[in-house]
Enzyme design. Sequence first.
Site, mmCIF file in Angstrom:
data_model
loop_
_atom_site.group_PDB
_atom_site.id
_atom_site.type_symbol
_atom_site.label_atom_id
_atom_site.label_comp_id
_atom_site.label_asym_id
_atom_site.label_seq_id
_atom_site.Cartn_x
_atom_site.Cartn_y
_atom_site.Cartn_z
ATOM 1 N N LYS A 70 0.813 -1.225 0.000
ATOM 2 C CA LYS A 70 0.000 0.000 0.000
ATOM 3 C C LYS A 70 0.845 1.273 0.000
ATOM 4 O O LYS A 70 0.454 2.280 -0.583
ATOM 5 C CB LYS A 70 -0.933 0.011 1.209
ATOM 6 C CG LYS A 70 -2.180 -0.840 1.046
ATOM 7 C CD LYS A 70 -3.037 -0.725 2.294
ATOM 8 C CE LYS A 70 -4.458 -1.181 2.024
ATOM 9 N NZ LYS A 70 -5.331 -0.991 3.185
ATOM 10 N N ASP A 107 -10.356 3.833 1.629
ATOM 11 C CA ASP A 107 -10.576 3.424 3.030
ATOM 12 C C ASP A 107 -11.182 4.547 3.889
ATOM 13 O O ASP A 107 -11.957 4.276 4.803
ATOM 14 C CB ASP A 107 -9.249 2.982 3.668
ATOM 15 C CG ASP A 107 -8.866 1.559 3.264
ATOM 16 O OD1 ASP A 107 -9.755 0.795 2.840
ATOM 17 O OD2 ASP A 107 -7.673 1.213 3.359
HETATM 18 P P1 NAP Z 1 -0.379 -2.454 9.194
HETATM 19 O O1 NAP Z 1 -0.075 -1.240 8.397
HETATM 20 O O2 NAP Z 1 0.497 -3.636 9.098
HETATM 21 O O3 NAP Z 1 -0.452 -1.995 10.745
HETATM 22 C C1 NAP Z 1 -0.694 -2.942 11.756
HETATM 23 C C2 NAP Z 1 -0.883 -2.232 13.093
HETATM 24 O O4 NAP Z 1 -1.250 -3.211 14.063
HETATM 25 C C3 NAP Z 1 0.386 -1.558 13.602
HETATM 26 O O5 NAP Z 1 0.024 -0.439 14.342
HETATM 27 C C4 NAP Z 1 1.005 -2.641 14.500
HETATM 28 O O6 NAP Z 1 1.786 -2.136 15.544
HETATM 29 C C5 NAP Z 1 -0.251 -3.264 15.086
HETATM 30 N N1 NAP Z 1 -0.003 -4.663 15.444
HETATM 31 C C6 NAP Z 1 0.217 -5.689 14.596
HETATM 32 N N2 NAP Z 1 0.435 -6.835 15.297
HETATM 33 C C7 NAP Z 1 0.355 -6.487 16.609
HETATM 34 C C8 NAP Z 1 0.494 -7.221 17.816
HETATM 35 N N3 NAP Z 1 0.760 -8.540 17.815
HETATM 36 N N4 NAP Z 1 0.345 -6.555 18.986
HETATM 37 C C9 NAP Z 1 0.075 -5.230 19.003
HETATM 38 N N5 NAP Z 1 -0.043 -4.476 17.885
HETATM 39 C C10 NAP Z 1 0.082 -5.109 16.704
HETATM 40 O O7 NAP Z 1 -1.844 -2.985 8.882
HETATM 41 P P2 NAP Z 1 -3.106 -2.114 8.453
HETATM 42 O O8 NAP Z 1 -3.188 -2.037 6.976
HETATM 43 O O9 NAP Z 1 -3.100 -0.851 9.238
HETATM 44 O O10 NAP Z 1 -4.335 -3.061 8.903
HETATM 45 C C11 NAP Z 1 -4.693 -3.195 10.263
HETATM 46 C C12 NAP Z 1 -5.964 -4.050 10.354
HETATM 47 O O11 NAP Z 1 -7.045 -3.363 9.736
HETATM 48 C C13 NAP Z 1 -5.852 -5.401 9.606
HETATM 49 O O12 NAP Z 1 -6.504 -6.383 10.368
HETATM 50 C C14 NAP Z 1 -6.582 -5.153 8.304
HETATM 51 O O13 NAP Z 1 -7.138 -6.331 7.749
HETATM 52 C C15 NAP Z 1 -7.683 -4.210 8.778
HETATM 53 N N6 NAP Z 1 -8.229 -3.377 7.696
HETATM 54 C C16 NAP Z 1 -9.566 -3.470 7.463
HETATM 55 C C17 NAP Z 1 -10.138 -2.693 6.477
HETATM 56 C C18 NAP Z 1 -11.621 -2.795 6.224
HETATM 57 O O14 NAP Z 1 -12.080 -2.396 5.142
HETATM 58 N N7 NAP Z 1 -12.389 -3.289 7.178
HETATM 59 C C19 NAP Z 1 -9.355 -1.814 5.705
HETATM 60 C C20 NAP Z 1 -7.976 -1.729 5.988
HETATM 61 C C21 NAP Z 1 -7.422 -2.532 6.991
HETATM 62 P P3 NAP Z 1 3.359 -1.874 15.365
HETATM 63 O O15 NAP Z 1 3.484 -0.544 14.684
HETATM 64 O O16 NAP Z 1 3.875 -1.880 16.770
HETATM 65 O O17 NAP Z 1 3.908 -3.007 14.539
#
Ligand code: NAP
Length: 284
Positions: A70, A107
């Site tokens: 992304k 989003d």
């Molecule tokens: P990302 O950029 O990889 O960010 C992940 C976030 O979660 C970071 O802040 C990370 O913290 C934290 N995290 C990951 N593993 C963790 C753990 N074990 N313990 C504590 N914190 C943790 O991912 P993203 O794109 O933001 O997506 C996040 C979630 O939103 C995903 O589940 C994704 O599927 C969902 N999402 C849903 C939609 C929808 O349309 N519903 C759209 C977009 C995303 P650190 O910075 O410390 O690593």
Amino acid sequence: MIDGKTKILGLIGSDIEHSLSYCMHNYAASKRSINAVYVPISTPKDNLSAAISILRSPSFLGANITQPHKKEILPFLDRIDPIAERIGAVNTVIKDENGMLIGKNSDVFGFLSALKESRFPYTDKDVLILGAGGAAYAVTDALSGMGTRSIYVYNRTTAKAIALIEHFQSYYPNQSYVLCTNPHELIIPLLIVNATPLGTPNTSLAQAFPPHPTLKPSDSLIDLVYHPTPLVQKASQKCLVSADGQSMLLHQAALSFSWWFQTSAPIREMRTALQTHLDFWNAS
Ligand code: NAP
């Protein structure tokens, strides 16, 4: 029927086998009698330039982009629209009439639509965002300048929460952002947004809760994970206004569809396709 005029859309990402986008977009195209197909373009981390070359084929209308590309895709594109630029992430690529690839992000709209659909209170509310990744950037952008009070940001890696706050403070100088280092200490009524993958079923995080305040009736909670997480289940047991990420997923997909085909998306049918797929997934 696929023929020589079929237009192709793709999902570019590395772990895309179980994405829910195929069912929504293929069903929507068929309902609109559009000769198009939405396919996986499995793209490992170091292979993005090859996927971009494929996108430049005239048969391609565009694509959705998911992790880990992304952010990384930005320099490969010909133009980035202002919202995607502000968030620093592209989840949709469209082509203009000259074949130029334009990066956009649906989003923000998807998240706001989900809040409105479920009648989540967000104006004059304090908000707690859990996470500081790409989704948290979209959520912060959506809520900034919308009449929310303070936006508290908690992240496992504090430096990333600080970076997010500094980033948006420059775009929205009148919005209050507060770094939260311990969500358990927050006792004010909140709209809580889980923008981490904690609680995602069929993963090592399935049973995990993100750190969060004690849930109170005055709180509401939206989780971006598409399935009910333990956190959403706890919120609904406590009778909070709560939702998982399905509605956001639907609305961001609908906006992408309308960008590609320059027509409104058949949202009712897309919702049915999504629900049917999730019911099947939950039963299996
Ligand atoms: P990302 O950029 O990889 O960010 C992940 C976030 O979660 C970071 O802040 C990370 O913290 C934290 N995290 C990951 N593993 C963790 C753990 N074990 N313990 C504590 N914190 C943790 O991912 P993203 O794109 O933001 O997506 C996040 C979630 O939103 C995903 O589940 C994704 O599927 C969902 N999402 C849903 C939609 C929808 O349309 N519903 C759209 C977009 C995303 P650190 O910075 O410390 O690593």
